[in-house]
Structures are given as structure tokens and as C-alpha cells.
Scaffold this motif. Structure first.
Motif: not given
Length: 516
Positions: A424, A427, A453-454, A457-458, A460, A464
Motif C-alpha cells: 500500500n 502504491v 495485489w497485482a 492493482l489497476r 487503484q 505494474l
């Protein structure tokens, strides 16, 4: 004349026999007198010691007290007899009860109680519960969305946003009204489209192979095998072996490099096959079948880096390995070791420093190494600190060599909550600075958390990317005057540290770092 001998010197056997008989008769008479005296009521204390029976004399003789040595010898014998059984019983504890064995043999270990709360079994159960919880929420969100991305059952975009709220600790919560507080956060409609495109987290990753290595013309013969070089047409190994990736302006990116790959077969296979292809892999030079590990990773689609072990500040407490670059060695010896490392396998896009907090801060040590890296056309990734660009990273930037700096080590404490918290932070750092790089080790829990997590991820608003895609984004090259001033400062700090060590202050270390 002596008893038992005749005048002519011959032994008189008859006389000796007579004397022995007389002696036995005397002893028998004494014993009978003592017995008669006892029967007549005479106390044994009134008799002479020699007149007492032999059994009584033995009882009345003073006993020698047992010495401390006697007791210690007996204790030693007992200990040697019991020790094999005790050692066997202790060794069987992990076999009979692994949980108790883990607690016994890791009690008081560094970070043991913090790194793994409870037993390994409890940690794995916690991971499973967390993964199951996230998967259930994802399925609920997908069920609420039609295959074409439009809401079902009359749900509005606000309803979908509320369902997505709290899907993961790493996802920012949307504000009321369907907008997000961060401009980089996707709208609820974009989130719904992303969910429809993502698929399931357990879907296998499709390979995207990179070009086979070595590429002709990008290596040359060295003392220990083939080592990389810049091609005659100007093509560098970095350009040839990195993973292709296009970046977009004003888009924040994060990158992850997983180190220690190749040391454990199961973890290596999990890292290659289960992690997203944009996660870069740092292969240890001490790995078995190192060329095959690199080939398998590139065949899957991961770009790979070669770990270069360097001397840390707390050496030899932290030992980087038998072929590490050390400040105590001459420049020639370190360059020979570097050449051995460069010849380990083909196909790496660059080098990543392993530990090296001391080596990377000394001008006389790191400068010759960076010159070789620059001439070889490789990328240099600073991995010795967290969020700090050492002197080595600055030298790489000044030489226009591709470079990057690790901002956060995400699994210093290898627990689910700590890893999620560090991710976190990574990011948020990427949103502020535009790019951030995280370092991780190939722990099973790390691989599992990175995969989850990956996957989201998008959502947020962060993408990556491979480490190579973020080259030259973190450290700014210095002017000639600034570079010379930095060199003089590094030399001064190195001399001060050497003088302090000669005076007995072994804790003095050069700390030439640049805030990133």
C-alpha cells in the motif's frame, strides 16, 4: 640364625610348618577367648582391638569419606549414559509435533515472534482465509455485472462502487456520489469494466516468451565464460533482454523485483509460473542450474537480473557469500570476481546489488564496478537500501547508464499484514512520484500476496511495469562540477572512516547517500 633355615643354608620346611600351625592356634585361641568373653557378658569395648573378631575389626575400621571427585565421576557416567536418549527425544519433537518443534527451535530468534505470529500452520490458515475472502468478494462483484460490462438487476454505478468498497485493504475507497478523491482512481464504470476483463485470480498466466538468449554479437569470451558487451551496431544487452513495455505520460507505475530466485526449486517455479509477467526476477549467482532457471523465466516472459553480492555495513555478521565484492580486496580482485559473476548465465538485462550498503558507498570500491557495468551496456539497480540512492546509483546516472533504486522492501517482516501494508505504501509513493520500485524475496507468503495485489492493482489507477521500464526515473544526473564535488566528498568520508577504524572505532562507516 633365621627361622626356617639350617646351618648349611637349606630351607627347613618342617620348622616353617610348625611356626604356621602355632600362629593359627594363637589366633583361634584369641577368637575363642573373645567369644567366651562375649558369652560371659564382657563388653567388646573392654577388649583390645587385636583380640576382636575379624568381622568386628572390619566394621570398626575408619571409613574413607567419598571425595567430590568421586561424586563428579559418577555424575559424568550417568550423564553420558542418559545424553543419547535425551538428544534423541529432543530431535524427535519436530517429527512428532511440528508446531511445538517450530516454537522450540525458533524461540528467541531475530524477528521470529514478529515475522510469524503463531505457528507456520496458523500463518498459512490466515493466508487461506484472506485469499478466500477476497475471491468471494470478487465473485460477488462479477455476478453483479453482465458480460458486456453493464450493470444487472437495475444496479447503478454507485451500487457497484459500494460493492467494490472494501474488496482489499490495498484499494482506495470511493467517495460518495460516484467520484474518487484521487484523480488517478478509476470511476465506478471503469472499475466495472476492469472487473469484467480481469477474469478469475486462479486463471493460469499465458506465457509471453522473450527472445532467446544469448543474442549473437552481444557477448564475448571472458576468463570464466561468455560475458555481455555492447554490439557493433550499438545494441546493448539491456535493450535486447528487457521486457518490452510502453509507458504513458502522467501514468503512475510500480515495479517489483523478486530476489533470491533459483535457491529453492519450489519457490522458483512458483515465482516463474504464478506471478504476473511484468514482475522482474533477480537470480542469485549461487543458484543451481542457473542457466536453466534464467531460460525458463525468459521463456515464460519475465525479464531477469543478475544479483551481485556486495559487502554490507555489518559484514561479516551479514555474509553476502563466497564471491562477494568486498572493500578489503584490491580493485583487481573485485573485478575478477565481477567477471566470474557476469559469466554465470546469459540473458539478463542488468545487475542488482545485493546488500552492499558499505561497498556501494565507497568511491574507490564501486566506481570501477560501475565503469564495467556501463561499458557492458547493462542496467544497474540499487538494492542495498530502502528509498535511498547510494553513491553507486548516482555514478550510474552520471554515466548515462540505465539505473533504478529500490524504494521499499515489502517483506522485511514476512507476514500477510506487513506485506500488504508495504505494498500500500508503494502504491501511494508511485502516485506521488510517478514511479516506485519494491524489492521482495521469494517467500511463499510474498509470492501469494504479490499475486493477489497485482490482480487488482489497476483498480487503484496504478500500472505494474517491469523494472527496466522505470529506468532513469529516480536519480537525476549531476553536472561535472557537482559530480567532482560528490567524488571529493566520498573520498573524504572514506578516509575519515579508514582513520577511525585504525584508531579502534570499528563502527565508523562511510555513509555517502543521496535522499531520493
Amino acid at each position: 640364625m633365621p627361622f626356617g633355615k639350617k646351618k648349611n643354608g637349606d630351607f627347613d620346611e618342617d620348622m616353617a610348618d610348625d611356626m604356621a600351625d602355632d600362629l593359627d592356634d594363637g589366633m583361634n585361641d584369641a577368637m575363642s577367648d573373645a567369644d567366651n568373653a562375649a558369652s560371659d557378658g564382657v563388653d567388646e569395648d573392654d577388649l583390645l582391638f587385636s583380640e576382636l573378631p575379624i568381622e568386628v575389626q572390619v566394621k570398626k575400621m575408619p571409613k574413607r569419606p567419598k571425595s567430590r571427585r568421586s561424586w563428579l565421576s559418577k555424575l559424568l557416567i550417568i550423564t553420558l549414559f542418559i545424553f543419547p536418549f535425551g538428544a534423541t527425544a529432543v530431535a524427535m519433537i519436530p517429527v512428532l509435533d511440528p508446531e511445538t518443534g517450530w516454537r522450540l527451535f525458533h524461540l528467541g530468534g531475530p524477528k521470529a515472534t514478529v515475522a510469524v505470529p503463531g505457528s507456520e500452520r496458523e500463518l498459512q490458515e490466515e493466508i487461506s482465509r484472506g485469499v478466500q475472502d477476497v475471491q468471494d468478494r470478487d465473485r460477488a462483484a462479477q455476478d453483479a455485472t453482465a458480460p458486456d460490462g453493464t450493470p444487472e438487476n437495475g444496479q447503478t454505478s454507485d451500487d457497484i462502487a459500494n460493492q467494490l468498497e472494501g474488496v482489499s485493504d490495498l484499494i482506495g475507497a470511493p467517495n460518495q456520489g460516484g467520484t474518487t478523491g484521487d484523480s488517478t482512481q478509476p470511476t465506478p464504470e471503469e472499475l466495472a469494466a476492469l472487473i469484467a476483463e480481469e477474469g478469475a485470480i486462479d486463471d493460469p498466466i499465458e506465457p509471453d516468451p522473450l527472445r532467446p538468449a544469448p543474442v549473437p554479437g552481444l557477448d564475448e569470451e571472458g576468463s570464466f565464460g561468455r560475458i555481455p558487451r555492447i554490439g557493433d551496431d550499438g545494441t546493448t544487452p539491456f535493450d535486447a533482454y528487457k521486457r518490452p513495455f510502453e509507458t504513458v505520460e502522467n501514468q503512475p507505475y510500480v515495479a517489483i523485483i523478486l530476489t533470491g530466485v533459483g535457491l529453492n526449486t519450489a519457490r522458483t517455479e512458483a515465482a516463474i509460473n504464478d506471478l504476473p509477467l511484468n514482475i522482474s526476477l533477480g537470480i542469485s549467482p549461487y543458484a543451481r542450474d542457473i542457466a536453466k532457471v534464467a531460460m525458463d523465466a525468459r521463456a515464460m516472459g519475465h525479464e531477469v537480473f543478475l544479483q551481485v553480492p556486495m559487502e554490507p555495513n555489518d559484514f561479516p555478521l551479514s555474509d553476502p557469500g563466497p564471491r562477494a565484492l568486498l572493500t578489503s580486496l584490491s580493485e583487481g580482485e573485485n573485478l575478477v570476481r565481477l567477471e566470474w559473476l557476469l559469466a554465470r548465465f546469459p540473458g539478463y538485462a542488468g545487475l542488482v546489488s545485493h546488500q552492499g550498503s558499505k561497498f556501494g558507498s565507497m568511491d574507490s570500491a564501486i566506481r570501477p564496478v560501475l565503469e564495467i557495468i556501463t561499458r557492458s551496456g547493462l542496467m544497474y539497480v540499487e538494492g542495498s537500501n530502502s528509498g535511498i540512492a547510494s553513491y553507486g546509483a548516482q555514478l550510474a546516472a552520471n554515466a548515462s547508464s540505465p539505473n533504478a533504486v529500490g524504494n521499499i522492501v515489502i517483506d522485511d517482516v514476512p507476514s500477510r499484514r506487513e506485506i500488504d501494508a508495504r505494498l500500500n505504501e508503494l502504491v501511494e509513493l508511485a502516485k506521488r512520484n510517478g514511479a516506485a520500485i519494491g524489492f521482495a524475496q521469494s517467500y511463499p507468503v510474498t509470492i501469494q500476496r504479490l499475486k493477489n495485489w497485482a490482480f487488482r492493482l489497476r483498480r487503484q489507477g496504478v500500472v505494474l511495469a517491469p523494472v527496466s521500464a522505470l529506468a532513469n526515473r529516480q536519480v537525476t544526473a549531476q553536472s561535472a562540477d557537482e559530480a567532482e564535488a560528490a567524488r571529493r566528498q566520498a573520498e573524504q568520508l572514506e578516509n575519515e572512516a579508514a582513520a577511525a577504524q585504525e584508531n579502534g572505532d570499528e563502527s565508523a562507516e562511510p555513509t555517502n547517500t543521496i535522499e531520493n
